[in-house]
Design an enzyme around this catalytic site. Structure first.
Site, PDB file in Angstrom:
ATOM      1  CB  SER A   1       3.563   1.751   3.314  1.00 60.26           C
ATOM      2  OG  SER A   1       3.233   2.395   2.429  1.00 60.26           O
TER       3      SER A   1
ATOM      4  CG  ASP B   1       7.682   1.347   5.541  1.00 61.95           C
ATOM      5  OD1 ASP B   1       5.881   2.111   5.008  1.00 61.95           O
ATOM      6  OD2 ASP B   1       8.497   0.565   4.808  1.00 61.95           O
TER       7      ASP B   1
ATOM      8  CD  GLU C   1       5.387  -2.082   5.991  1.00 60.79           C
ATOM      9  OE1 GLU C   1       4.519  -1.164   5.644  1.00 60.79           O
ATOM     10  OE2 GLU C   1       6.868  -2.371   5.853  1.00 60.79           O
TER      11      GLU C   1
ATOM     12  CG  ASP D   1      -0.425   0.773  -4.708  1.00 64.25           C
ATOM     13  OD1 ASP D   1       0.414   0.879  -6.080  1.00 64.25           O
ATOM     14  OD2 ASP D   1      -0.963   0.577  -3.376  1.00 64.25           O
TER      15      ASP D   1
ATOM     16  NE  ARG E   1      -0.868  -5.404  -1.320  1.00 66.66           N
ATOM     17  CZ  ARG E   1      -0.142  -5.222  -0.247  1.00 66.66           C
ATOM     18  NH1 ARG E   1       0.476  -5.541  -0.184  1.00 66.66           N
ATOM     19  NH2 ARG E   1      -1.355  -3.920  -0.271  1.00 66.66           N
TER      20      ARG E   1
ATOM     21  CD  GLN F   1      -3.778  -1.716   3.485  1.00 65.98           C
ATOM     22  OE1 GLN F   1      -2.919  -2.475   3.751  1.00 65.98           O
ATOM     23  NE2 GLN F   1      -3.573  -0.815   2.326  1.00 65.98           N
TER      24      GLN F   1
END
Length: 336
Positions: free
Chosen positions: A253, A237, A250, A57, A111, A126
């Protein structure tokens, strides 16, 4: 560099030991609720994929994946996943899943370009889930039905957590308010996208913000979304009100994934036509992959919200700048 804010009067709601017990409770309870709600089966997932497959991604398009060479595997280049959005769809085909059932897994990512603050970390954990759907399920109604099922699983876990840990008092709203990004922009044209989310979530508490990715009438998108997994007309979201931080929060997603027509359209809109030659994209454009929907649900985000923690470092182990470490120490916040 990070931006760390300590809410006035905040004190950690649990001791360090009890925090670990609560995290264990949430993770075990929620994944059971989620798999029952969506008819999912647990699978193993990769930490990294080959760089030349198109499976990783690319998030908003500027984040750099952590890469490394693998001499023993024909000197190929591996990249640590940003998410499993594309890999899951290919796995559903390879593992012979059928319409109405799907998979879930633990996704761990790095990330490196994340801007650090109370809710963002270099380390991402996640539950990634994906299920096979029929072509006739590619509708807003089916999307909303799935969102309500996920929110129900979240609220069931939060209720069970309060019973197990009476010193916790977070209550979450089960009723979901649905709104599109264009409707939100029309409501608050003078606010930034983040400010719009907080203003609306302050009133409605649990929100599903739909249609993220394309440009709005202002000429700008509400937020970035890769063109090659979600259908921008059938995604969104899940936002919940975080009373500790006083903002929209949030937790997921998700969306119905692109079919060949949506992928063709979005690659052109995003200026990413060069991806058409990648193996994953060729399969999708040729109709060789199943119709699916899926998403990611932040594990640390969910723990942070339900426990009432002010900083994500209270519920996960990561690396922080010295200013954040010192700020949290002064506030009595233990970063794991």
């Amino acid at each position: 560099m990070s931006t760390c804010i300590i809410p006035e009067g905040y004190r950690p709601p649990l001791s360090v030991y009890d925090m670990q017990c609560a995290i264990e409770f949430i993770k075990g309870n929620f994944q059971d609720n989620l798999k029952r709600a969506l008819n999912l089966r647990r699978v193993s997932a990769p930490l990294f994929v080959r760089a030349d497959t198109g499976l990783n991604d690319d998030l908003n398009g500027y984040e750099r994946a952590v890469s490394f060479d693998i001499p023993a595997a024909d000197s190929c280049t591996g990249v640590v996943v940003h998410s499993l959005a594309k890999w899951k769809r290919l796995a559903l085909k390879r593992y012979e899943f059928f319409p109405g059932n799907g998979l879930y897994t633990d996704m761990n990512a790095i990330r490196r370009d994340e801007q650090l603050d109370n809710i963002h970390s270099v380390y991402v954990d996640q539950w990634d889930w994906e299920k096979v759907i029929n072509a006739e399920d590619r509708t807003v109604d089916y999307l909303k039905q799935t969102v309500r099922s996920i929110v129900g699983a979240v609220c069931d876990t939060c209720d069970a957590l309060r019973r197990a840990f009476p010193q916790l008092h977070v209550k979450l709203e089960r009723e979901v308010t649905f709104i599109t990004t264009q409707e939100l922009e029309d409501l608050y044209p003078d606010l930034t996208p983040s400010q719009r989310e907080t203003a609306f979530c302050r009133e409605h508490h649990t929100v599903f913000l739909m249609q993220i990715g394309g440009n709005l009438r202002s000429g700008k998108p509400h937020d970035g979304r890769a063109p090659d997994y979600d259908d921008w007309t059938l995604n969104g979201d899940i936002l919940m009100w975080n009373d500790v931080l006083g903002r929209a929060f949030e937790i997921s997603s998700m969306g119905i994934r692109v079919d060949p027509a949506a992928l063709d359209r979005q690659l052109t809109l995003a200026g990413k036509d060069d991806r058409r030659s990648l193996p994953f994209h060729r399969m999708l454009l040729n109709g060789e992959l199943p119709q699916t929907m899926g998403g990611g649900i932040g594990q640390s985000r969910l723990c942070m919200l339900m426990i009432g923690a002010a900083h994500i470092g209270e519920v996960q182990v990561s690396l922080w700048d010295q200013a954040t470490v010192e700020t949290c120490q002064k506030a009595g916040i233990h970063l794991l």
